[in-house]
Design an enzyme around this catalytic site. Structure first.
Site, mmCIF file in Angstrom:
data_model
loop_
_atom_site.group_PDB
_atom_site.id
_atom_site.type_symbol
_atom_site.label_atom_id
_atom_site.label_comp_id
_atom_site.label_asym_id
_atom_site.label_seq_id
_atom_site.Cartn_x
_atom_site.Cartn_y
_atom_site.Cartn_z
ATOM 1 N N TYR A 155 -10.175 10.617 4.334
ATOM 2 C CA TYR A 155 -9.688 9.016 5.270
ATOM 3 C C TYR A 155 -8.447 9.483 5.891
ATOM 4 O O TYR A 155 -7.399 9.179 7.208
ATOM 5 C CB TYR A 155 -10.396 7.730 5.812
ATOM 6 N N ASN B 145 5.614 3.419 -1.840
ATOM 7 C CA ASN B 145 4.361 3.182 -1.115
ATOM 8 C C ASN B 145 3.345 2.838 -2.254
ATOM 9 O O ASN B 145 2.815 4.173 -3.374
ATOM 10 C CB ASN B 145 3.465 4.538 -0.483
ATOM 11 N N GLY B 146 2.150 2.211 -1.805
ATOM 12 C CA GLY B 146 1.561 1.979 -3.209
ATOM 13 C C GLY B 146 0.898 0.215 -3.064
ATOM 14 O O GLY B 146 2.215 -0.722 -2.317
#
Ligand code: SF4
Length: 498
Positions: A275, A134-135
């Protein structure tokens, strides 16, 4: 070496998302891993389901079982539509499994090919390893060129595949040591969940840009992008993996912790609070819901207005709208109702339906709106196209005034750390002042929470500059904690270079 074990890989390409979803910053990916639980893949599927908000294009699971070895399945679409079928889950046996949900941020951006769906797999002389990332790796293109020149054959267009190839080139004797070697070459943001035949491994980059947490369930261990995905299986939250930490987890030794990278000041993504993360998750010891509520409070203090009703743009604007209402004393109401069942497939068929745009997803609650001065609270303004349409819907429903209040500072810079953002010139705030944006959106007033206000809301009472700065806030400030070297090579100018 191959990017996945040779099981069950459907061919094809996933079409890009509908344009009305494109006016949001899009997270990125969710990762999950389990060791020490029978049928670990079933727990991974549940965890990925809870992380579905981090990526809806595709998902994959790799498991390991002593009898059948590594097994994998990669699918387009939602976890619930794929990884709930007994026939498929039976092909993923074992007490060790990892998984990934994807929204493409590198490689075939917005246009996922099945070969780009993680976890990726590599077979090494000391055994196999699977990895879910993730990234975004900001020097991936340079690494890829170097690796290809030295003979690597890439099977996907994903930046994450570099990690597997760097591991293959390492001379270290064990997979975790090879992974350390590989990740030391990588620049950017990475939270990684990986597995060997015997270990579950979790790593966070030295800045800790993307989240990763550790949980405990029965006799087993869990790694997850967010705590909400521990809750779904009833796992206990143990702690966050620290920035720059690698954990190696085995049933025999439990959790072993290492810090293989040079230490630096952490810079967690502040937008996770605004968010990306789910409101029922805990980040940095703080409830995401409470932080968003507090952003609304800050916004009401910084940007008061006389109005009759505070409405969220659902769902992500809801906690901030409740906070705004709480602080301002203006009544809160659900002036916009979201259709929770709007999926990708329904909106595909015809141009006419596509042109209905935001109305397919959001509908105005006319009875509440009519004749009112409305404060609309949203999480961000990206291109501004959706905001304009929502304003029109509110006015069509008979609102007297529309005041936009935005629960983040103006998004003026693209993210290179695992979030899908348009190019800089497509971001409204990159070339307009707040007042120009107000005119463009056609609203009576427009205000954003300040960066200091956002820092106060996440608990940094002294604002952004107290420790210069404590978070990554590059999409608001242009202050990139890691130089986006591939993009700079292509001519991108950071604020420092302007
Ligand atoms: S640039 Fe923005 S979205 Fe990207 S990691 Fe930094 S704060 Fe998060």
């Amino acid at each position: 070496m191959r990017p996945t074990p040779p099981h069950d890989i459907p061919q094809g390409i996933m079409p890009p998302a509908h344009p009305f979803d494109a006016d949001k910053l899009r997270e990125e990916c969710g990762i999950y891993g389990v060791i020490g639980l029978v049928d670990a893949a079933n727990f991974v599927a549940l965890g990925l389901h809870a992380l579905q908000h981090r990526g809806q294009e595709a998902g994959g699971i790799v498991s390991y079982d002593a009898e059948t070895g590594f097994n994998s399945a990669h699918r387009f679409g939602y976890v619930r539509d794929n990884f709930t079928k007994a026939g498929l889950m039976e092909t993923l046996p074992g007490t060790l499994a990892i998984g990934h949900v994807r929204y493409s941020t590198a490689g075939t951006k917005g246009h996922t090919a099945i070969r780009d769906v993680q976890p990726f797999f590599g077979e090494f002389s000391m055994g196999g390893a699977a990895i879910a990332h993730n990234g975004n790796i900001v020097n991936a293109e340079a690494l890829r060129r170097e690796l290809i020149d030295r003979g690597s054959i890439f099977q996907s267009s994903s930046d994450s595949e570099c990690i597997i190839h760097l591991m293959a080139r390492s001379l270290q004797k064990t997979i975790p040591e090879r992974m350390k070697d590989a990740l030391r070459r990588v620049e950017g943001a990475f939270s990684v969940v990986a597995m060997t035949r015997t270990k579950l491994i979790g790593v966070r980059d030295p800045l800790g840009v993307r989240p990763l947490v550790l949980g405990r369930f029965g006799g087993g261990w869990v790694l997850s992008s967010e705590t909400c995905a521990l809750d779904i299986i009833g796992a206990e939250f143990v702690r966050e993996i620290a920035p720059g930490e690698m954990v190696q987890i085995s049933p025999e030794k439990g959790v072993e912790s290492y810090f293989p990278f040079e230490r630096t000041q952490p810079r967690f993504c502040i937008f996770e609070h605004v968010y990306f993360s789910r409101p029922d998750s805990i980040l940095g010891g703080r409830s995401v819901y409470e932080t968003r509520h507090q952003i609304g409070v800050e916004l009401a203090r910084e940007a008061p207005v006389e109005a009759d009703l505070v409405c969220p743009v659902p769902d992500s604007g809801t906690p901030a709208a409740i906070g705004y209402s709480f602080e301002s004393g203006i009544p809160y109401g659900m002036g916009i109702i979201r259709n929770q069942y709007m999926g990708r497939t329904f909106i595909e068929p015809t141009e006419q339906i596509r042109n209905m745009g935001v109305r397919l997803k959001l509908n105005v609650n006319r009875a509440l709106i009519e004749g009112k001065r409305v404060v609309l609270v949203d999480d961000s303004v990206v291109r501004g196209t959706t905001s304009r349409k929502i304003k029109e819907m509110i006015l069509d429903a008979g609102a007297r005034e529309v005041h936009f209040r935005i629960a983040s500072p103006p998004t003026a810079w693209p993210c290179f750390y695992g979030v899908d953002t348009p190019e800089r010139d497509k971001l409204l705030a990159s070339h307009m002042t707040e007042d120009e944006m107000r005119v463009y959106l056609g609203v009576d007033s427009l205000r954003f929470v300040s960066l200091d206000g956002l820092y106060r809301a996440v608990g940094e009472a002294r604002g952004r500059n107290a420790q210069c700065p404590q978070y990554c806030d590059a999409c608001f400030s242009g202050d990139y904690p890691v130089a986006p070297s591939d993009m700079i090579e292509k001519g991108f100018q950071t604020r420092a270079a302007e």
